[in-house]
Design a protein around this motif. Structure first.
Motif: not given
Length: 540
Positions: A255-257, A268-279
């Protein structure tokens, strides 16, 4: 600053949720959270120094209802709303003299289970997204149940942590493969890409057909019925059961990398570094990092998550076993028990749009407050069947107890009570599974602005309901995941302080009152399972 304490410049900043470090080096740093929900898309910009919202932009998202029980959204519209929010929020930063280049990381939180299919060669969607509460797959579920023994279904549930239901992504994928020629042809020609909304967004924001990465995070993967809940990998047995080729599925990440960098547009150029389902994002945003902590989110639906630590507990009372979060590839997986209710805020929306009882959703509090009780009226908003703890997909909504005395204020109050009743049922099941009854409940989501609802909820639960001053906990959770990633290190989730800026709703009913409301819940369930089914049979 209200509710905050600032030490020396070389010291630490104590925010209501987290302790942030090295304030001098990061006081201008920002983190963006993409919050792609069922009813809207939002981007919120958080200060890394204070954890507070600097600015945001929100766009409503259309849902389409081509048949009874079907709910779809246009994947291209989902993506375009994200890109438009990026542009608008960047403009808003400039208007308040803040350099958008201060955005150091982006996190995503998304509506879960909603399923998107697209073409690997063209990048174009092969069908509208099937939304999580869509009920078209009931026949698909029934077909699976007819083919196997109950013992095999139980083994499937133990593998993935989920019961066989229209709710989850695997049956939506199966329906698309069985009914949509474009999807069927794509899998035969090795062109099919399929995923939840996070996968669709990450793929397109990082290049699409020009090198976009094809990933999902472990929390979203845990909602598909295709991931082994213990190994957190796609499971061959599960994929074989649903007859879904494992090769078409995205790679599961933590979820965090840092997944990749955004390739174009305002970010543009910004790292995408987190992802979590909404709950799960709300669980993180509420700082439920300790085993035994829980939160309830009141949104389109209602979702109660209880942190069970590094142990995945199999529920015996109708709850789901799910992944709470995993902060980094080498970090342990933290699990949760979840109770899911399909309709909460959507019931208020129905009063507004379907019945015209209120002009704005926020009007329901004043209307419901104008009467001391529901006047004996009870509302079961089972528009898409009942989820936890019953998993009765063919249940339908019903209002009972109407008399000539009943007016729209009673219906409004019964609607708020319906949301609270459902949460009480979830909490009872959760207490039985965990063996450790909750002593208070943290809450978040748009409906928590309704103080009457929060008081009704406290009365029915018999424990304090705690509403934080930071109401954007879902987006905050995505920002925390992005900021905590290795290589970003703007947030340290291990050191935290509980929020002092909270509203606490204490229960007012005595024990006899709680017993009375429990009895009414039993009556409510009776009408769903027996009266509604009898009516369906009579009308068939």
């Amino acid at each position: 600053m209200k509710h905050d304490t600032l030490k020396t410049c070389s010291g630490i900043f104590i925010h209501t949720h987290f302790i942030l470090f090295d304030i001098c080096k990061m006081d201008s740093s920002l983190i963006a959270a993409i919050d792609q929900g069922t009813s809207s898309t939002r981007i919120l910009i958080f200060s890394a120094a204070t954890g507070k919202v600097v600015t945001f932009h929100q766009i409503e998202l259309k849902s389409h209802y081509p048949h009874e029980g079907w709910v779809e959204q246009d994947p291209c519209e989902i993506l375009s709303t994200v890109k438009e929010c990026m542009e608008k929020v960047t403009e808003k930063l400039k208007n308040i003299n803040i350099d958008p280049k201060n955005i150091k990381a982006v996190g995503i939180t998304n509506q879960r289970e909603t399923t998107v299919t697209w073409d690997k060669q063209t990048g174009a969607p092969l069908h509208n997204a099937i939304v999580w509460l869509d009920a078209r797959t009931k026949s698909t579920v029934d077909n699976f149940k007819a083919k196997v023994q109950e013992s095999e279904l139980e083994e499937i549930r133990k593998l993935c942590g989920l019961p066989l239901s229209t709710y989850f992504s695997a049956v939506k994928i199966r329906w698309l493969l069985d009914n949509i020629d474009a999807v069927k042809n794509a899998v035969e020609q090795d062109r099919l890409m399929v995923g939840t909304v996070d996968t669709w967004l990450i793929y397109n924001l990082t290049g699409g057909t020009n090198g976009g990465i094809y990933v999902t995070d472990v929390t979203n993967a845990s909602r598909t019925m295709l991931m082994n809940i213990k190994t957190t990998c796609w499971d061959e047995t599960l994929c074989k059961f649903f007859d879904i080729p494992i090769k078409v599925l995205p790679t599961i990440k933590s979820s965090s990398e840092i997944y990749a960098h955004i390739t174009d547009g305002a970010f543009q150029g910004i790292p995408l570094s987190g992802c979590l389902g909404d709950q799960q994002a709300a669980l993180v945003g509420q700082s439920c990092f300790e085993k035994g902590q829980a939160k309830n989110t009141y949104g389109t639906g209602c979702f109660l998550l209880y942190n069970t630590g590094e142990e995945s507990i199999t529920s015996h009372h109708g709850l789901l076993t799910t992944v709470g979060y995993k902060f980094g590839p080498k970090s342990p997986t933290v699990y949760a028990l979840e109770g899911s209710v399909a309709v909460a805020g959507d019931a208020v929306k129905w009063l507004r749009d379907g019945l015209g009882l209120i002009e704005k959703s926020s009007d329901i509090e004043a209307l419901a407050s104008s009467v001391p009780n529901s006047g004996g009226a009870y509302f079961v908003p089972a528009f898409s069947g009942l989820y936890a703890p019953y998993w009765q997909t063919d249940a339908r909504g019903i209002i009972i107890g109407l008399t000539q005395f009943t007016n729209k204020a009673h219906i409004a109050r019964a609607t708020l009570e319906a949301v609270s009743f459902q949460t009480r049922e979830l909490l009872d099941a959760m207490n039985q599974d965990s063996g450790i009854p909750l002593t208070s409940l943290k809450v978040d989501g748009g409906m928590t602005a309704n103080s009457l609802l929060m008081q009704i909820q406290a009365d029915l639960l018999g424990i304090p309901v705690v509403r934080p001053s930071m109401t954007e906990t879902t987006a905050l959770g995505a920002a925390v995941a992005a900021g905590a990633a290795e290589g970003i290190a703007l947030w340290d989730i291990k050191t935290k302080k509980e929020s002092s800026g909270v509203s606490i709703f204490q229960p007012k009913l005595d024990e006899s009152g709680k017993n009375f409301t429990s009895l009414k819940m039993i009556i409510r369930v009776f009408f769903v399972f027996y009266c509604t089914h009898d009516l369906v049979d009579m009308l068939a």
